[in-house]
Write an enzyme that holds these catalytic residues in place. Structure first.
Site, PDB file in Angstrom:
ATOM      1  N   PHE A  90       0.842  -1.192   0.000  1.00 38.34           N
ATOM      2  CA  PHE A  90       0.000   0.000   0.000  1.00 38.34           C
ATOM      3  C   PHE A  90       0.873   1.236   0.000  1.00 38.34           C
ATOM      4  O   PHE A  90       1.800   1.356   0.804  1.00 38.34           O
ATOM      5  CB  PHE A  90      -0.907   0.012   1.235  1.00 38.34           C
ATOM      6  CG  PHE A  90      -1.817   1.209   1.303  1.00 38.34           C
ATOM      7  CD1 PHE A  90      -2.906   1.314   0.449  1.00 38.34           C
ATOM      8  CD2 PHE A  90      -1.589   2.221   2.222  1.00 38.34           C
ATOM      9  CE1 PHE A  90      -3.740   2.421   0.505  1.00 38.34           C
ATOM     10  CE2 PHE A  90      -2.421   3.329   2.289  1.00 38.34           C
ATOM     11  CZ  PHE A  90      -3.503   3.429   1.430  1.00 38.34           C
ATOM     12  N   VAL A  91       0.577   2.125  -0.934  1.00 33.51           N
ATOM     13  CA  VAL A  91       1.202   3.444  -0.993  1.00 33.51           C
ATOM     14  C   VAL A  91       0.089   4.460  -0.826  1.00 33.51           C
ATOM     15  O   VAL A  91      -0.939   4.379  -1.509  1.00 33.51           O
ATOM     16  CB  VAL A  91       1.955   3.649  -2.330  1.00 33.51           C
ATOM     17  CG1 VAL A  91       2.475   5.075  -2.441  1.00 33.51           C
ATOM     18  CG2 VAL A  91       3.089   2.643  -2.461  1.00 33.51           C
ATOM     19  N   GLY A  99       6.828   6.147  -8.057  1.00 35.92           N
ATOM     20  CA  GLY A  99       7.824   5.088  -8.047  1.00 35.92           C
ATOM     21  C   GLY A  99       8.030   4.394  -6.702  1.00 35.92           C
ATOM     22  O   GLY A  99       8.840   3.476  -6.609  1.00 35.92           O
ATOM     23  N   GLY A 101       5.906   2.470  -4.919  1.00 37.45           N
ATOM     24  CA  GLY A 101       5.423   1.091  -4.975  1.00 37.45           C
ATOM     25  C   GLY A 101       6.433   0.185  -5.674  1.00 37.45           C
ATOM     26  O   GLY A 101       6.683  -0.936  -5.235  1.00 37.45           O
ATOM     27  N   ASN A 128      -8.989  -3.415  -9.848  1.00 38.13           N
ATOM     28  CA  ASN A 128      -7.885  -2.466  -9.680  1.00 38.13           C
ATOM     29  C   ASN A 128      -6.965  -2.484 -10.904  1.00 38.13           C
ATOM     30  O   ASN A 128      -5.831  -2.948 -10.855  1.00 38.13           O
ATOM     31  CB  ASN A 128      -7.116  -2.781  -8.395  1.00 38.13           C
ATOM     32  CG  ASN A 128      -6.192  -1.659  -7.978  1.00 38.13           C
ATOM     33  OD1 ASN A 128      -5.919  -0.744  -8.741  1.00 38.13           O
ATOM     34  ND2 ASN A 128      -5.703  -1.742  -6.749  1.00 38.13           N
ATOM     35  N   TYR A 135       1.727  -3.848 -12.236  1.00 32.92           N
ATOM     36  CA  TYR A 135       2.402  -5.116 -11.989  1.00 32.92           C
ATOM     37  C   TYR A 135       2.874  -5.745 -13.304  1.00 32.92           C
ATOM     38  O   TYR A 135       3.988  -6.274 -13.377  1.00 32.92           O
ATOM     39  CB  TYR A 135       1.491  -6.087 -11.241  1.00 32.92           C
ATOM     40  CG  TYR A 135       1.099  -5.610  -9.865  1.00 32.92           C
ATOM     41  CD1 TYR A 135       1.976  -4.909  -9.047  1.00 32.92           C
ATOM     42  CD2 TYR A 135      -0.175  -5.860  -9.378  1.00 32.92           C
ATOM     43  CE1 TYR A 135       1.607  -4.468  -7.786  1.00 32.92           C
ATOM     44  CE2 TYR A 135      -0.554  -5.429  -8.108  1.00 32.92           C
ATOM     45  CZ  TYR A 135       0.341  -4.738  -7.318  1.00 32.92           C
ATOM     46  OH  TYR A 135      -0.026  -4.322  -6.075  1.00 32.92           O
TER      47      TYR A 135
END
Length: 162
Positions: A90-91, A99, A101, A128, A135
């Site tokens: 989580f950010v 950047g 994450g 999401n 990813y």
């Protein structure tokens, strides 16, 4: 004026209130606040007690917490080696797209390499798309042919007592 550098550090028991706050923020983001029943006492025992169930790293700029990752080892029978399962990444919203994450994921990948783990894996909510795209941009592959199953609450109690 100098700006603080981003750093990733291993969480300590003193971080439990911050970890719980981040978990609650994540639960809000994932629209799952109703499922978030973690407490500071539970996290302290589960993360820093005699049998820790997971590890946490915290990303921060100076004293400002940007985000966190909570992870634990798993095992691949096919590889014959342990791996690392990322339970939560989580950010905080104001730091997304900068950047951080990616830095957290790269840090976890370096832990895998250091520990000679065979893989790093995690789940992402189907809706999401921003995370899914992120990813994939890092080389992660979706495991579309797998469905996650879960037993919890009364069903777990019933299953375990038979």
């Amino acid at each position: 004026m100098t700006t603080p550098e981003f750093q990733i550090r291993r969480a300590t028991v003193a971080d439990v209130p911050t970890i719980l706050s981040l978990i609650r923020e994540l639960a809000d983001f994932e629209r799952l606040s109703h499922e978030c029943v973690a407490t500071e006492a539970l996290l302290e025992e589960s993360l820093f007690g005699p049998r820790p169930g997971a590890e946490v790293v915290i990303g921060q700029l100076g004293s400002e917490v940007v985000g966190f990752a909570l992870f634990f080892p798993n095992f691949s029978t096919f590889l014959g080696r342990p791996g690392l399962y990322l339970e939560d990444l989580f950010v905080r919203p104001k730091y997304r797209g900068q950047g951080y994450g990616e830095h957290l994921l790269r840090h976890l990948a370096s832990i895998c390499v250091e520990r000679d783990y065979g893989r790093l894996e995690w789940s992402v909510l189907d809706w999401n798309q921003r995370a899914i795209d992120f990813y994939k941009s890092l080389g992660a592959q979706p495991m579309d042919e797998w469905t996650v199953f879960r037993v919890t609450g009364d069903a777990l109690t019933k299953l375990g007592s038979q």
